[in-house]
Design an enzyme around this catalytic site. Structure first.
Site, PDB file in Angstrom:
ATOM      1  N   HIS A  61       0.860  -1.178   0.000  1.00 25.85           N
ATOM      2  CA  HIS A  61       0.000   0.000   0.000  1.00 25.85           C
ATOM      3  C   HIS A  61       0.900   1.233   0.000  1.00 25.85           C
ATOM      4  O   HIS A  61       2.016   1.212   0.523  1.00 25.85           O
ATOM      5  CB  HIS A  61      -0.870   0.020   1.253  1.00 25.85           C
ATOM      6  CG  HIS A  61      -1.979  -0.970   1.240  1.00 25.85           C
ATOM      7  ND1 HIS A  61      -3.174  -0.743   1.880  1.00 25.85           N
ATOM      8  CD2 HIS A  61      -2.083  -2.201   0.681  1.00 25.85           C
ATOM      9  CE1 HIS A  61      -3.967  -1.769   1.722  1.00 25.85           C
ATOM     10  NE2 HIS A  61      -3.330  -2.675   0.999  1.00 25.85           N
ATOM     11  N   GLU A  63       0.861   3.965   1.752  1.00 27.85           N
ATOM     12  CA  GLU A  63       1.275   4.437   3.076  1.00 27.85           C
ATOM     13  C   GLU A  63       2.401   3.588   3.657  1.00 27.85           C
ATOM     14  O   GLU A  63       3.372   4.140   4.195  1.00 27.85           O
ATOM     15  CB  GLU A  63       0.092   4.416   4.063  1.00 27.85           C
ATOM     16  CG  GLU A  63      -1.075   5.264   3.636  1.00 27.85           C
ATOM     17  CD  GLU A  63      -2.172   4.499   2.924  1.00 27.85           C
ATOM     18  OE1 GLU A  63      -3.349   4.793   3.170  1.00 27.85           O
ATOM     19  OE2 GLU A  63      -1.845   3.600   2.106  1.00 27.85           O
ATOM     20  N   CYS A  91      -6.555   2.331   5.422  1.00 28.51           N
ATOM     21  CA  CYS A  91      -7.193   1.110   5.903  1.00 28.51           C
ATOM     22  C   CYS A  91      -6.647   0.788   7.300  1.00 28.51           C
ATOM     23  O   CYS A  91      -5.758   1.485   7.802  1.00 28.51           O
ATOM     24  CB  CYS A  91      -6.925  -0.039   4.937  1.00 28.51           C
ATOM     25  SG  CYS A  91      -5.187  -0.580   4.917  1.00 28.51           S
ATOM     26  N   CYS A  94      -2.798   0.288   7.300  1.00 24.79           N
ATOM     27  CA  CYS A  94      -2.037   1.524   7.119  1.00 24.79           C
ATOM     28  C   CYS A  94      -2.232   2.484   8.288  1.00 24.79           C
ATOM     29  O   CYS A  94      -1.290   3.169   8.696  1.00 24.79           O
ATOM     30  CB  CYS A  94      -2.423   2.173   5.800  1.00 24.79           C
ATOM     31  SG  CYS A  94      -1.929   1.149   4.381  1.00 24.79           S
TER      32      CYS A  94
END
Length: 160
Positions: A61, A63, A91, A94
């Site tokens: 991801h 992040e 999410c 993250c």
């Protein structure tokens, strides 16, 4: 005591614009278009975009990649003076990285009603962690949401 960077509206738009540019890179790679930058003392120290499909790794991801890069660049895991700008509400995974890395503030663009962990689906801010970043949503919200909507519309069109 945490230090808080104060941003002008122009600076907020600049940093989120840089995150948006990362999201556009993801879009061009047929990745979910999420981009992120991390700012320390008003300098971008890392930038990343989603690469889950490219790298075939659920952890890729934007992040997480940006936090990892910032830790390497700053030679430490405590990012207590860092502000994270991301185009989509983080999410749970993250958000957890932001909490554990001691991120100062999280600025996000579009709310994520399905997976967002800072108020979209659930709100980790209501839990009693030893650290919680200040969370500010809605920065360039319309632009960020439109890019995601365009991506998923195109994805659905290709599948049918």
């Amino acid at each position: 005591m945490r230090e808080f960077a104060e941003y002008t509206e122009e600076e907020l738009l600049y940093y989120m614009g840089e995150a948006y540019a990362e999201a556009e890179k993801a879009y061009e790679k047929n990745e979910i278009p999420v981009g992120c930058v991390i700012v320390w003392d008003k300098q971008i120290v890392s930038r990343a975009h989603n690469t889950r499909e490219t790298d075939k790794n659920a952890l890729c991801h934007a992040e997480l990649s940006a936090v990892n890069s910032a830790c390497e660049k700053l030679d430490g895991w405590r990012l207590h003076k860092a502000d994270l700008f991301v185009t989509l509400e983080p999410c749970v995974m993250c958000a957890g990285a932001c909490i554990n890395a001691r991120i100062n503030r999280v600025y996000f663009g579009a709310k994520d009603e399905r997976y967002g962990a800072f108020g979209g689906f659930i709100d980790l801010q209501t839990e009693k962690f030893n650290h919680m970043p200040v969370v500010i949503g809605g920065v360039m919200e319309n632009e960020c949401a439109r890019l995601l909507q365009r991506f998923f519309k195109n994805l659905r069109a290709r599948k049918y």
